[in-house]
Scaffold this active site. Structure first.
Site, short mmCIF file in Angstrom:
data_model
loop_
_atom_site.label_atom_id
_atom_site.label_comp_id
_atom_site.label_asym_id
_atom_site.label_seq_id
_atom_site.Cartn_x
_atom_site.Cartn_y
_atom_site.Cartn_z
N PRO A 205 0.80 -1.22 0.00
CA PRO A 205 0.00 0.00 0.00
C PRO A 205 0.84 1.28 0.00
O PRO A 205 0.37 2.33 -0.42
CB PRO A 205 -0.82 -0.10 1.30
CG PRO A 205 -0.78 -1.52 1.70
CD PRO A 205 0.52 -2.06 1.18
N GLU B 206 -1.10 -8.14 7.00
CA GLU B 206 -0.26 -7.92 8.16
C GLU B 206 0.94 -7.01 7.86
O GLU B 206 1.45 -6.35 8.73
CB GLU B 206 0.23 -9.27 8.67
CG GLU B 206 0.54 -10.21 7.51
CD GLU B 206 0.23 -11.67 7.82
OE1 GLU B 206 0.28 -12.46 6.88
OE2 GLU B 206 -0.03 -12.01 8.97
N ASP C 115 -5.61 3.26 -26.81
CA ASP C 115 -6.08 3.21 -25.42
C ASP C 115 -6.28 4.60 -24.85
O ASP C 115 -5.46 5.47 -25.04
CB ASP C 115 -5.05 2.50 -24.53
CG ASP C 115 -5.03 1.01 -24.77
OD1 ASP C 115 -5.87 0.53 -25.55
OD2 ASP C 115 -4.17 0.35 -24.16
C1 9D3 Z 1 -2.26 -3.89 9.41
C2 9D3 Z 1 -2.43 -3.60 7.99
N1 9D3 Z 1 -2.46 -2.21 7.55
C3 9D3 Z 1 -2.30 -1.18 8.48
C4 9D3 Z 1 -3.30 -0.12 8.17
C5 9D3 Z 1 -1.48 -2.03 6.48
C6 9D3 Z 1 -1.80 -2.89 5.34
C7 9D3 Z 1 -0.85 -3.81 4.94
C8 9D3 Z 1 -1.14 -4.62 3.86
C9 9D3 Z 1 -3.02 -2.80 4.68
C10 9D3 Z 1 -3.30 -3.64 3.61
C11 9D3 Z 1 -2.35 -4.56 3.22
C12 9D3 Z 1 -2.66 -5.46 2.09
N2 9D3 Z 1 -2.60 -4.74 0.83
C13 9D3 Z 1 -1.59 -4.93 -0.03
O1 9D3 Z 1 -0.75 -5.74 0.22
C14 9D3 Z 1 -1.54 -4.12 -1.23
C15 9D3 Z 1 -2.36 -3.01 -1.66
C16 9D3 Z 1 -3.50 -2.38 -1.11
O2 9D3 Z 1 -4.03 -2.70 -0.03
N3 9D3 Z 1 -4.04 -1.31 -1.79
C17 9D3 Z 1 -3.55 -0.89 -2.98
N4 9D3 Z 1 -2.48 -1.45 -3.53
C18 9D3 Z 1 -1.90 -2.52 -2.88
S1 9D3 Z 1 -0.56 -3.33 -3.42
C19 9D3 Z 1 -0.55 -4.37 -2.13
#
Ligand code: 9D3
Length: 249
Positions: A91, A118, A171
């Site tokens: 994220p 996690e 596109d």
């Molecule tokens: C305890 C988790 N969160 C704290 C607020 C952090 C978090 C870590 C991992 C929240 C979501 C995730 C899982 N998401 C991804 O691995 C992810 C993702 C996303 O959630 N949104 C947009 N792009 C991506 S790329 C990987």
């Protein structure tokens, strides 16, 4: 191109990446895709991929070791001079856009690392990934869907992946404008008529109408795209007409 994915849910990829254009590209040998279970790169009896966070707090953190071992097993030998990118889906990564897809499509080998809700030990991002990518500002449960988004967007850009008819040249995001509306038979459906001009056979009028609708939609739905678009003299004229059009504009 070769693409490898490391994930604790390897089974979710094939139903999505085994159909349509990606399937065809794989069959044509344009891309070879390997999806690997991260647990295969653990070395303990329980095949542990996560552990408690140092410093305490809720949830678990994905361990660095399985990602490192996986990448070390999958990466090209240094002497191969392979253009390789190790992408962590997370994220906090840079936003994935069409330009990112174009950059990745120019590589020989992508290794995609999928984390989970996690989070992943920071040393993976710092010392293993060459790039961290997010697909947008919303919270998902893991990197699997984002990895599939990346594979899909990259593979369709590989030369030969799209037939001549579906060519990627036009596109929306490639051109910087949203696409014009499309219609097919019947000419009238439940009382709603397809625009007359499209049935007229006047190719020049059709081209102008489509360009105008493209500009109208972009202005209404994605005005920030118009700022970055390269507009011709005709485009400015058509935009002027859209503005005069009032409510529909
Ligand atoms: C305890 C988790 N969160 C704290 C607020 C952090 C978090 C870590 C991992 C929240 C979501 C995730 C899982 N998401 C991804 O691995 C992810 C993702 C996303 O959630 N949104 C947009 N792009 C991506 S790329 C990987």
């Amino acid at each position: 191109m070769r693409i490898d994915v490391l994930s604790t849910f390897p089974e979710v990829f094939e139903p999505v990446l085994g159909v349509s254009i990606v399937k065809r590209a794989r069959e044509a040998g344009l891309v070879s895709l390997g999806v690997h279970d991260l647990r295969g790169f653990t070395d303990d009896r329980h095949r542990t991929t996560d552990d408690c966070p140092f410093g305490g707090g809720p949830g678990m953190v994905m361990k660095a070791e399985p990602f490192f071992r996986g990448v070390e097993a999958l990466r090209c030998p240094a002497e191969a001079g392979c253009r390789e990118e190790v992408v962590l889906l997370c994220p906090q990564g840079e936003r994935f856009e069409q330009g990112t897809a174009r950059e990745l499509a120019g590589k020989d080998h992508l290794i995609l690392l999928c984390g989970h809700y996690e989070g992943v030990d920071e040393r993976v991002r710092e010392h293993l990934a060459t790039r961290a990518i997010s697909v947008g500002d919303y919270v998902l449960t893991g990197g699997e869907l984002p990895a599939m988004v990346v594979v899909d967007a990259v593979v369709r850009l590989l030369p030969g992946a799209l037939g001549a008819e579906e060519g990627a040249a036009g596109d929306s995001f490639a051109e910087g404008l949203l696409e014009y509306p499309q219609y097919t038979r019947p000419a009238e459906f439940r009382g709603w008529k397809a625009p007359e001009v499209l049935l007229s056979g006047h190719h020049e009028q059709i081209r102008r109408w489509r360009r105008k609708e493209s500009l109208r939609r972009t202005k209404r739905l994605r005005p920030e795209l118009l700022e970055g678009a390269e507009l011709t003299e005709e485009d400015r004229e058509l935009l002027g007409e859209v503005e005069e059009g009032g409510a529909r504009g």
